[in-house]
Design a protein around this motif. Structure first.
Motif, PDB file in Angstrom:
ATOM      1  N   GLU A 215     -25.449 -16.768 -42.696  1.00 29.26           N
ATOM      2  CA  GLU A 215     -25.981 -15.406 -42.810  1.00 29.26           C
ATOM      3  C   GLU A 215     -27.157 -15.252 -41.850  1.00 29.26           C
ATOM      4  O   GLU A 215     -28.082 -16.063 -41.848  1.00 29.26           O
ATOM      5  CB  GLU A 215     -26.417 -15.114 -44.242  1.00 29.26           C
ATOM      6  CG  GLU A 215     -25.247 -14.959 -45.202  1.00 29.26           C
ATOM      7  CD  GLU A 215     -25.650 -14.282 -46.499  1.00 29.26           C
ATOM      8  OE1 GLU A 215     -26.630 -13.495 -46.475  1.00 29.26           O
ATOM      9  OE2 GLU A 215     -25.005 -14.538 -47.529  1.00 29.26           O
TER      10      GLU A 215
ATOM     11  N   SER B 157     -29.825 -12.239 -40.312  1.00 23.92           N
ATOM     12  CA  SER B 157     -30.331 -10.871 -40.434  1.00 23.92           C
ATOM     13  C   SER B 157     -30.891 -10.328 -39.125  1.00 23.92           C
ATOM     14  O   SER B 157     -31.086  -9.126 -38.991  1.00 23.92           O
ATOM     15  CB  SER B 157     -31.413 -10.801 -41.524  1.00 23.92           C
ATOM     16  OG  SER B 157     -30.884 -11.166 -42.784  1.00 23.92           O
TER      17      SER B 157
ATOM     18  N   LYS C  16     -28.977  -5.253 -44.058  1.00 23.66           N
ATOM     19  CA  LYS C  16     -27.787  -5.593 -43.284  1.00 23.66           C
ATOM     20  C   LYS C  16     -27.868  -7.063 -42.902  1.00 23.66           C
ATOM     21  O   LYS C  16     -28.929  -7.549 -42.517  1.00 23.66           O
ATOM     22  CB  LYS C  16     -27.691  -4.739 -42.012  1.00 23.66           C
ATOM     23  CG  LYS C  16     -27.531  -3.246 -42.249  1.00 23.66           C
ATOM     24  CD  LYS C  16     -27.428  -2.480 -40.937  1.00 23.66           C
ATOM     25  CE  LYS C  16     -28.745  -2.516 -40.172  1.00 23.66           C
ATOM     26  NZ  LYS C  16     -28.723  -1.661 -38.963  1.00 23.66           N
ATOM     27  N   THR C  17     -26.749  -7.749 -42.998  1.00 20.55           N
ATOM     28  CA  THR C  17     -26.729  -9.148 -42.600  1.00 20.55           C
ATOM     29  C   THR C  17     -25.365  -9.508 -42.042  1.00 20.55           C
ATOM     30  O   THR C  17     -24.345  -8.971 -42.480  1.00 20.55           O
ATOM     31  CB  THR C  17     -27.082 -10.072 -43.790  1.00 20.55           C
ATOM     32  OG1 THR C  17     -27.182 -11.419 -43.345  1.00 20.55           O
ATOM     33  CG2 THR C  17     -26.042  -9.983 -44.886  1.00 20.55           C
ATOM     34  N   ILE C  18     -25.346 -10.407 -41.048  1.00 22.54           N
ATOM     35  CA  ILE C  18     -24.091 -10.953 -40.557  1.00 22.54           C
ATOM     36  C   ILE C  18     -23.699 -12.087 -41.492  1.00 22.54           C
ATOM     37  O   ILE C  18     -24.463 -13.036 -41.672  1.00 22.54           O
ATOM     38  CB  ILE C  18     -24.234 -11.488 -39.120  1.00 22.54           C
ATOM     39  CG1 ILE C  18     -24.785 -10.408 -38.180  1.00 22.54           C
ATOM     40  CG2 ILE C  18     -22.886 -11.997 -38.605  1.00 22.54           C
ATOM     41  CD1 ILE C  18     -25.164 -10.936 -36.797  1.00 22.54           C
TER      42      ILE C  18
ATOM     43  N   LEU D  91     -19.851  -8.239 -41.910  1.00 22.02           N
ATOM     44  CA  LEU D  91     -21.197  -7.773 -42.215  1.00 22.02           C
ATOM     45  C   LEU D  91     -21.324  -7.498 -43.711  1.00 22.02           C
ATOM     46  O   LEU D  91     -20.388  -7.006 -44.347  1.00 22.02           O
ATOM     47  CB  LEU D  91     -21.516  -6.480 -41.459  1.00 22.02           C
ATOM     48  CG  LEU D  91     -21.558  -6.521 -39.931  1.00 22.02           C
ATOM     49  CD1 LEU D  91     -21.999  -5.157 -39.401  1.00 22.02           C
ATOM     50  CD2 LEU D  91     -22.500  -7.597 -39.448  1.00 22.02           C
TER      51      LEU D  91
ATOM     52  N   LEU E 254     -21.824  -1.948 -35.054  1.00 20.51           N
ATOM     53  CA  LEU E 254     -23.012  -1.356 -35.672  1.00 20.51           C
ATOM     54  C   LEU E 254     -23.009   0.166 -35.528  1.00 20.51           C
ATOM     55  O   LEU E 254     -23.376   0.894 -36.458  1.00 20.51           O
ATOM     56  CB  LEU E 254     -24.276  -1.931 -35.039  1.00 20.51           C
ATOM     57  CG  LEU E 254     -24.532  -3.423 -35.248  1.00 20.51           C
ATOM     58  CD1 LEU E 254     -25.850  -3.824 -34.600  1.00 20.51           C
ATOM     59  CD2 LEU E 254     -24.538  -3.775 -36.721  1.00 20.51           C
TER      60      LEU E 254
ATOM     61  N   PHE F 221     -30.148  -9.257 -35.799  1.00 24.46           N
ATOM     62  CA  PHE F 221     -28.929  -8.919 -35.074  1.00 24.46           C
ATOM     63  C   PHE F 221     -29.041  -9.167 -33.573  1.00 24.46           C
ATOM     64  O   PHE F 221     -28.032  -9.297 -32.888  1.00 24.46           O
ATOM     65  CB  PHE F 221     -28.540  -7.470 -35.337  1.00 24.46           C
ATOM     66  CG  PHE F 221     -27.949  -7.249 -36.712  1.00 24.46           C
ATOM     67  CD1 PHE F 221     -27.877  -8.275 -37.625  1.00 24.46           C
ATOM     68  CD2 PHE F 221     -27.476  -6.000 -37.079  1.00 24.46           C
ATOM     69  CE1 PHE F 221     -27.340  -8.094 -38.888  1.00 24.46           C
ATOM     70  CE2 PHE F 221     -26.928  -5.800 -38.331  1.00 24.46           C
ATOM     71  CZ  PHE F 221     -26.864  -6.848 -39.242  1.00 24.46           C
TER      72      PHE F 221
ATOM     73  N   GLN G 169     -19.222 -14.966 -38.330  1.00 28.18           N
ATOM     74  CA  GLN G 169     -18.811 -14.517 -37.006  1.00 28.18           C
ATOM     75  C   GLN G 169     -17.937 -15.580 -36.365  1.00 28.18           C
ATOM     76  O   GLN G 169     -18.096 -16.774 -36.627  1.00 28.18           O
ATOM     77  CB  GLN G 169     -20.005 -14.165 -36.133  1.00 28.18           C
ATOM     78  CG  GLN G 169     -21.146 -15.151 -36.143  1.00 28.18           C
ATOM     79  CD  GLN G 169     -22.367 -14.637 -35.406  1.00 28.18           C
ATOM     80  OE1 GLN G 169     -22.267 -14.042 -34.337  1.00 28.18           O
ATOM     81  NE2 GLN G 169     -23.536 -14.886 -35.965  1.00 28.18           N
TER      82      GLN G 169
END
Length: 216
Positions: A72, A74, A6-8, A112, A202, A76, A11
């Motif tokens: 990016e 990772s 999972k990665t942002i 995400l 999430l 969170f 934002q």
């Protein structure tokens, strides 16, 4: 766990005004937000400041101020924060520059990137389309990919959730959180709201894309 990775991806905090005259914005403050000055575009319709180190983009246009972190991440626990950037702090500084404008709303945007343990199109069809064979027959399609978009209201907050299947087990998830408002929160409250809404994303992501079992 249903997710391998999972990665942002992106934002954002956006502030919406009844009207915004960008010609009244003092761009000098944008040049001093960080030690490294931005690449600046200044026109009667648009002010765009790009801070390439992060990269962070600040845009005044279309009656809005958009503060976007295109990095990016990772970890969170650090949502909204990266190498000295605090999105809520930058948003407040930018809002002060638009002090002559009347605020009507503000919101958050999260993108995400997720790699699931199972094939993502199958999961989405399972949860959002009970009988894909009939639609495939009507369309004359050899394969079918569903792009769910869910727009809903919760606790007087407007949400827009989009799930975009990519290749195989990968999916991009976008959530827009929209608050109607006549004022902008203080920094502490804005930070708490931002983190709270990300945690909500999430949680719903885990529920919507849970692993298929024999009982499903």
């Amino acid at each position: 766990m249903p997710f391998e990775h999972k990665t942002i991806l992106i934002q954002n905090i956006t502030v919406v005004y009844k009207s915004l005259d960008v010609k009244t914005i003092n761009t000098g403050k944008l040049k001093t937000l960080f030690k490294a000055p931005p690449t600046l575009v200044d026109s009667p319709e648009l002010i765009l400041a790009v801070y390439p180190k992060w990269p962070l983009i600040v845009q005044f246009a279309d009656d809005r101020v958009r503060i976007t972190l295109q990095r990016e991440i990772s970890e969170f626990a650090n949502v909204g924060v990266f190498e000295g950037v605090q999105l809520w702090k930058i948003a407040l500084e930018c809002h002060k520059l638009a002090k002559k404008s009347e605020i009507i709303a503000y919101g958050f945007n999260f993108d995400l990137g997720v790699t699931h343990t199972q094939e993502i199109t199958t999961l989405i069809q399972r949860d959002f389309l009970s009988d894909s064979s009939k639609i495939k027959e009507v369309l004359g399609a050899d394969s079918l990919s569903i792009l769910p978009r869910l727009k809903y209201k919760k606790n007087q907050i407007d949400y827009d959730l989009i799930l975009e299947p990519l290749d195989g087990r990968k999916v991009k998830i976008h959530l827009n959180v929209h608050f109607e408002a006549s004022g902008f929160p203080a920094q502490k409250e804005l930070k708490e709201l931002y983190k709270q809404e990300f945690e909500y994303l999430l949680n719903i992501m885990s529920e919507l894309l849970h692993e298929k079992s024999e009982d499903d």
